[in-house]
Write a protein that holds these residues in place. Structure first.
Motif, PDB file in Angstrom:
ATOM      1  N   MET A 218       0.809  -1.218   0.000  1.00 44.87           N
ATOM      2  CA  MET A 218       0.000   0.000   0.000  1.00 44.87           C
ATOM      3  C   MET A 218       0.846   1.274   0.000  1.00 44.87           C
ATOM      4  O   MET A 218       0.375   2.335  -0.400  1.00 44.87           O
ATOM      5  N   GLY A 219       2.072   1.185   0.489  1.00 46.49           N
ATOM      6  CA  GLY A 219       2.921   2.366   0.534  1.00 46.49           C
ATOM      7  C   GLY A 219       2.511   3.370   1.594  1.00 46.49           C
ATOM      8  O   GLY A 219       2.857   4.552   1.511  1.00 46.49           O
ATOM      9  N   ILE A 220       1.762   2.911   2.594  1.00 50.37           N
ATOM     10  CA  ILE A 220       1.316   3.780   3.691  1.00 50.37           C
ATOM     11  C   ILE A 220       2.014   3.329   4.967  1.00 50.37           C
ATOM     12  O   ILE A 220       1.891   2.168   5.360  1.00 50.37           O
TER      13      ILE A 220
ATOM     14  N   GLU B 166      -2.961   6.056  13.089  1.00 45.78           N
ATOM     15  CA  GLU B 166      -3.341   7.347  13.659  1.00 45.78           C
ATOM     16  C   GLU B 166      -4.739   7.754  13.202  1.00 45.78           C
ATOM     17  O   GLU B 166      -5.498   8.379  13.949  1.00 45.78           O
ATOM     18  N   VAL B 167      -5.084   7.385  11.975  1.00 48.53           N
ATOM     19  CA  VAL B 167      -6.412   7.688  11.441  1.00 48.53           C
ATOM     20  C   VAL B 167      -7.398   6.573  11.769  1.00 48.53           C
ATOM     21  O   VAL B 167      -8.525   6.817  12.200  1.00 48.53           O
ATOM     22  N   TYR B 168      -6.959   5.333  11.591  1.00 50.93           N
ATOM     23  CA  TYR B 168      -7.866   4.187  11.710  1.00 50.93           C
ATOM     24  C   TYR B 168      -8.417   3.994  13.123  1.00 50.93           C
ATOM     25  O   TYR B 168      -9.613   3.716  13.293  1.00 50.93           O
ATOM     26  N   VAL B 169      -7.579   4.122  14.135  1.00 53.67           N
ATOM     27  CA  VAL B 169      -8.011   3.807  15.508  1.00 53.67           C
ATOM     28  C   VAL B 169      -9.222   4.634  15.937  1.00 53.67           C
ATOM     29  O   VAL B 169     -10.229   4.076  16.393  1.00 53.67           O
TER      30      VAL B 169
ATOM     31  N   ARG C 191     -16.881   0.646   6.369  1.00 51.85           N
ATOM     32  CA  ARG C 191     -16.756   2.083   6.603  1.00 51.85           C
ATOM     33  C   ARG C 191     -15.454   2.449   7.294  1.00 51.85           C
ATOM     34  O   ARG C 191     -14.828   3.457   6.960  1.00 51.85           O
ATOM     35  N   ARG C 192     -15.030   1.641   8.268  1.00 49.94           N
ATOM     36  CA  ARG C 192     -13.819   2.003   8.998  1.00 49.94           C
ATOM     37  C   ARG C 192     -12.599   2.033   8.081  1.00 49.94           C
ATOM     38  O   ARG C 192     -11.692   2.848   8.274  1.00 49.94           O
ATOM     39  N   LEU C 193     -12.584   1.175   7.065  1.00 51.87           N
ATOM     40  CA  LEU C 193     -11.485   1.192   6.099  1.00 51.87           C
ATOM     41  C   LEU C 193     -11.676   2.290   5.067  1.00 51.87           C
ATOM     42  O   LEU C 193     -10.728   3.009   4.722  1.00 51.87           O
ATOM     43  N   ARG C 194     -12.898   2.429   4.579  1.00 49.26           N
ATOM     44  CA  ARG C 194     -13.185   3.437   3.556  1.00 49.26           C
ATOM     45  C   ARG C 194     -12.856   4.842   4.064  1.00 49.26           C
ATOM     46  O   ARG C 194     -12.209   5.636   3.367  1.00 49.26           O
ATOM     47  N   GLU C 195     -13.291   5.161   5.287  1.00 51.53           N
ATOM     48  CA  GLU C 195     -13.035   6.489   5.842  1.00 51.53           C
ATOM     49  C   GLU C 195     -11.550   6.701   6.122  1.00 51.53           C
ATOM     50  O   GLU C 195     -11.034   7.811   5.962  1.00 51.53           O
ATOM     51  N   THR C 196     -10.866   5.648   6.527  1.00 53.79           N
ATOM     52  CA  THR C 196      -9.431   5.768   6.799  1.00 53.79           C
ATOM     53  C   THR C 196      -8.657   6.089   5.529  1.00 53.79           C
ATOM     54  O   THR C 196      -7.839   7.019   5.499  1.00 53.79           O
ATOM     55  N   PHE C 197      -8.906   5.332   4.470  1.00 53.76           N
ATOM     56  CA  PHE C 197      -8.187   5.572   3.215  1.00 53.76           C
ATOM     57  C   PHE C 197      -8.546   6.935   2.620  1.00 53.76           C
ATOM     58  O   PHE C 197      -7.689   7.622   2.055  1.00 53.76           O
ATOM     59  N   PHE C 198      -9.807   7.342   2.753  1.00 55.29           N
ATOM     60  CA  PHE C 198     -10.223   8.653   2.244  1.00 55.29           C
ATOM     61  C   PHE C 198      -9.467   9.765   2.968  1.00 55.29           C
ATOM     62  O   PHE C 198      -8.960  10.705   2.343  1.00 55.29           O
ATOM     63  N   THR C 199      -9.379   9.663   4.290  1.00 52.17           N
ATOM     64  CA  THR C 199      -8.675  10.676   5.083  1.00 52.17           C
ATOM     65  C   THR C 199      -7.196  10.725   4.729  1.00 52.17           C
ATOM     66  O   THR C 199      -6.583  11.799   4.714  1.00 52.17           O
ATOM     67  N   LEU C 200      -6.630   9.564   4.419  1.00 47.83           N
ATOM     68  CA  LEU C 200      -5.212   9.494   4.061  1.00 47.83           C
ATOM     69  C   LEU C 200      -4.959   9.900   2.611  1.00 47.83           C
ATOM     70  O   LEU C 200      -3.804   9.968   2.175  1.00 47.83           O
TER      71      LEU C 200
END
Length: 235
Positions: free
Chosen positions: A43-45, A52-55, A78-87
């Protein structure tokens, strides 16, 4: 019940534990799982940036799930979708579903427990019947208990998926008490979440010990501990 009254209370026959964040170290095991998956899928993240975003996103989604505003499938997505969007990462919907499935599959391969978990369970087992009440998913929680080697300590495992309601709803505690065949006054609930575990249990008449790992603000009338070995003061 005051600390003095609690000490040596021979009316307590059954001890109920929460699982995640109380015995099974969810944050550590989850971080190890995502470390593996981010590397596997290239993923390169950086893991630290992801967590920091996911928790906090995951915690918010679990609150919505607990309140019945989203279902299990939406929680996982949603927890993954919102995390990747924020990143700022562009991720396809089908990859979100794949990563969600991979996460559930790999999560139970890591089984770190909180310090002194097996010691306190071994201490309590001869004198009390031990049980689990969890909001986690049925098959996942069973694997956590089995793979971490603590399943043999517990007589009954009650989860929200099979009970049909989630903590802090009174019905899940009443269901657990019914399965154990005991009265609320003869039981104590030990958990990390003040609302879900402590207030939920006390509303049906159970005693409670707040294992305050997240430094939540609790109530003065509730026994609070910061190390599982402190349970020995009361049981």
């Amino acid at each position: 019940m005051s600390t003095t009254q609690w000490r040596g209370n021979n009316k307590i026959t059954d001890v109920f534990f929460d699982l995640d964040h109380t015995l099974w170290d969810f944050e550590k095991n989850s971080a190890l799982t995502f470390g593996h998956l981010l590397e596997k899928h290239r993923m390169g993240i950086p893991l630290g940036d992801f967590l920091e975003v996911y928790v906090p996103v995951n915690r918010k989604c679990w609150e919505e799930y607990r309140e019945g505003r989203i279902d299990q499938i939406e929680l996982r997505r949603r927890r993954l979708r919102e995390t990747f969007f924020t990143l700022g990462a562009s991720v396809e919907h089908n990859f979100i579903d794949q990563l969600s499935e991979d996460y559930i599959r790999y999560l139970t391969k890591y089984n770190h427990l909180f310090d002194h978990t097996t010691e306190i369970l071994s201490y309590l087992k001869p004198g009390y019947r031990l049980h689990i009440i969890t909001n986690g998913f049925d098959k996942v929680q069973d694997k956590k208990l089995f793979n971490s080697g603590i399943h043999t300590y517990f007589t009954h495992v009650v989860n929200s998926e099979t009970a049909g309601v989630k903590k802090p709803h009174p019905a899940i505690f009443e269901h657990a008490l019914q399965r154990a065949g005991i009265k609320a006054e003869n039981s104590v609930m030990i958990g990390d979440d003040f609302v879900a575990d402590i207030q939920g249990a006390m509303k049906v008449g159970m005693h409670a010990i707040h294992y305050n790992t997240r430094k939540e603000r609790g109530g003065e009338e509730v026994i609070t501990i910061h190390d599982l070995l402190e349970i020995k003061k009361y049981l």
